[in-house]
Enzyme design. Structure first.
Site, PDB file in Angstrom:
ATOM      1  N   ASP A 200       0.844  -1.197   0.000  1.00 15.64           N
ATOM      2  CA  ASP A 200       0.000   0.000   0.000  1.00 15.64           C
ATOM      3  C   ASP A 200       0.880   1.248   0.000  1.00 15.64           C
ATOM      4  O   ASP A 200       0.779   2.107   0.867  1.00 15.64           O
ATOM      5  CB  ASP A 200      -0.921  -0.012   1.218  1.00 15.64           C
ATOM      6  N   ASP A 217       2.776   1.322   8.435  1.00 16.76           N
ATOM      7  CA  ASP A 217       1.550   0.579   8.127  1.00 16.76           C
ATOM      8  C   ASP A 217       1.752  -0.487   7.061  1.00 16.76           C
ATOM      9  O   ASP A 217       1.430  -0.309   5.884  1.00 16.76           O
ATOM     10  CB  ASP A 217       0.436   1.528   7.700  1.00 16.76           C
TER      11      ASP A 217
END
Length: 325
Positions: A200, A217
């Site tokens: 991502d 993340d």
């Protein structure tokens, strides 16, 4: 899954969970920007605040979360600026408190990188190359794979059955059938190798401060072609994307060999993400946080614009792929 997966995640529970790991909270906490999970900054007495991440129930198994944690620590142990979860005295990184699983992180600050700056792109390419050099050490065994089936077929099927307005159903079905056939053709042509990736890589997951850059993340990390961590930095006209790609690849090649055979995947992966993102919003629509955060979603206008965007992607898939100069 409950329509309100976080309805029992109260401020008291959040602070009690952190204190159960041996920290003394000072009562301050703030909610950070996250929709899939719930993430908070927690004030700690006589110490820097911590970041507490509470995982969405039933999304990942413990094994899948721990694989992500292991990848983070493999990066950190090699001085690659990812932000791994904190370990307790037993080396544990995943904790449970009153049915909620969570992990704790050191707070890192910074701003998003400037993707119109060639030097920044070169640095990002170097960092992604360093990440991928470690990613190749071993595969994920439990986390999912990014494929035409998982991101494309399943997204189209879910949206057709549950969300696409009846007036747009036939155009959407016809278009996605053609689009997925073109994407499949690209994947069949390239036959990409699969490896661990961040998954991502957008500017919201990068913290830039001075000379320090941190990727945060890894929640969406999975097995995918290496190109998945590169294409998201590309935008604008074809000429602009060619320049951006050249800077990224030059930096990337300092630590990991870029495979130019993956270039035909750029628009294929972009198309899959567009489809997957709409399906992700749809699958989470019963979570009360989503209609509040995305009020423009699920209108007839939204779906008409979505179809137009997919038509543009189909046209791009019929053009020659980008090149590295």
């Amino acid at each position: 899954m409950s329509e309100k997966p976080y309805e029992h995640l109260s401020p008291d529970l959040i602070l009690d969970a952190v204190e159960a790991q041996g920290y003394r909270c000072d009562g301050r906490y703030s909610t950070l920007n996250s929709y899939e999970n719930r993430v908070f900054q927690i004030g700690i007495e006589d110490a820097e605040p911590l970041i507490a991440k509470f995982y969405r129930p039933q999304r990942w198994t413990d094994e899948q979360i721990l694989e992500e944690h292991r990848f983070s620590w493999q990066l950190a142990d090699r001085d690659i600026p990812a932000v791994p979860p904190k370990q307790n005295d037993n080396g544990d990184t995943l904790f449970e408190f009153k049915t909620f699983r969570f992990s704790l992180y050191q707070r890192k600050g910074g701003h998003a990188p400037a993707l119109d700056d060639m030097d920044s792109l070169f640095q990002l390419g170097r960092l992604v190359g360093r990440i991928h050099s470690v990613a190749l050490i071993e595969p994920f065994k439990h986390r999912p794979m990014l494929s035409v089936e998982t991101f494309g077929d399943s997204s189209a099927e879910f949206l057709l059955e549950n969300f696409i307005p009846s007036s747009l159903r036939i155009p959407y079905q016809t278009l996605t059938s053609d689009l997925l056939a073109s994407i499949r053709q690209r994947f069949d042509q390239v036959k990409p190798a699969y490896q661990r990736v961040h998954g991502d890589c957008h500017v919201g997951n990068i913290l830039w401060r001075g000379d320090e850059v941190h990727f945060v993340d890894l929640d969406d990390s999975r097995m995918a072609p290496a190109m998945q961590d590169i294409w998201m930095f590309l935008s604008g006209s074809r000429d602009a994307q060619q320049r951006q790609l050249s800077e990224l690849v030059e930096g990337y090649n300092e630590f990991c060999d870029f495979d130019p055979r993956q270039l035909p995947l750029v628009e294929a992966l972009r198309s899959l993400r567009i489809m997957y993102y709409s399906a992700w919003l749809a699958r989470r629509w019963e979570d009360p946080a989503f209609p509040k955060a995305f009020p423009w979603f699920n209108s007839e206008r939204y779906w008409a614009e979505h179809i137009l965007e997919l038509r543009e992607q189909l046209a791009l898939l019929n053009e020659p792929p980008l090149e590295v100069f």
